[in-house]
Motif scaffolding. Sequence first.
Motif: not given
Length: 511
Positions: A24, A332, A336-337, A342, A345-346, A500, A503
């Motif tokens: 992530r 991305f 992720r947000e 989603a 976001g990988r 980041n 997460f």
Amino acid sequence: MTTDSSSTSTSAAGGISTFKGQERALRADRLGTGGLLLSVLAATAPLMVVAGVMPTTFAVMGIVGQPLLFVVLGVVLILFSIGYAEMSRHVHNAGAFYAYISRGLGGTAGAGAALVALVAYNALQIGIYGIFGFEVSGLLATYADVEIAWWIPALVAALAVGLLGWLKIDVNARVLGVLLVIEVLLVVIFDVAALADPGTQGLSLHAFNPDTLTGAGVGTALCFCIAAFLGFEQAPVYAEETSRPHVLVPRVMFLAVGGVAVFFALSSWALTVATGPSAIVGTAQKQSAGLLFFLTESRLGGGFTDVLHVLFVTGMFAALLSFHNVVARYAFAMGREGLLPAAFGRTSGTSGAPGTGSLLQTVVAVVVVVAFAIADDKPAGDPTAPVLQLFTWFGNIGALGVIVLMAAASLSVVVFFVRRGAAGAQAWRLATSALAGLALLVIAGYTVKDFEVLVGAGPDSSLSWVLPGIIGLALAAGLVLGLVLRARAPEKHARIGLGNEAFQLDKAASS
């Protein structure tokens, strides 16, 4: 977000969460100063600017003082970079612009900026396919006696760029670096040759005289010239992929802005010296995009000019790849947000690159190129031919979007530090950000006002409001998305711009 221990792990280096083999976060330690600098400078496509943007500015705007414009814009963008670089020490996020704007102006404004960034950088990247296909088809016709439609090399390039987007960024940096160094070297050789063999007016510095910046075309010329700098602002997009982002990102931005300003100022001056300042506008109007090649032919010979033509194409490919990487990283960060599904976001498990974002950008590019190919019913040399409209329309849409983002980012820098009680400590940086923001707003105003000139449309053409309206529509859609998230999913809204950090908070909450 709660996960079981079998699906979540953390890297020792950065506390990066992984989910079932897919990260992530982008992998750190993949870029140093050299790789990061080459990646962002590749987007400036120096040969495309010298051979394309500069002759157009001389010919269409009639501004002899283009070298001075690059100096002025260099100063404005260095002022912008002072606050922008300081912000990069506090925020490390592949979303860059929208992450910074989120931290300063809030998540809703950040969502609006995210959609603008995604549209703007997509437009910049896709627009280059038009001029790329046009030039490649011309080269094949001239040197291989092969006639093919422009959209064939454009689609081949789109697929090749998409494939490289799945590879590791350090591989891409090496590809970009080799092409960039050769481009710069060839332009420098021309600069030296022009200064050694000047036109009838000799080594005149008239192009740096402020009197050359009078007239109605100055504002529009600023729009053309600022597009030549685009790329330096991408450095924070790669922050997560460096080991010391607080050091490397500011260093690369200042090196990029300063280097680009000096390089383009000297190269545009060399063009005026080669023809003579009094003849540069007329010669540019006559030769158009062939101005540079016309001047190298007489000074450096046909062989050098042939190589220059080839490097013109490879330089555009480098820019395509650079903008593609940026678009993929924005997608991305948004995935992720919660601003995109989603899946975006990988990162891909094999290369660590934002594979889904790369695929999205490739699909959009192919669809747009195919649409313009279907609409192409005019000769390639016709300025209203879709192949050239693809370049001018999308290039100026993208440039407008980035100018708006830079102005908003300047404001967000001021608000960010004021809200944290650091206005006194950061006073001089806030002052430079405010000055840069005002200058960028003026340039954005001129861009919208003169958009019909930028895209070659008539004063009564609907394109003068439809095309810049795309950026307005993206902003409105992003703001609506932000408001919806704030009302219906406040936890997602709170994560906008955190990257980041969001997460790592998830991990702490689930442990």
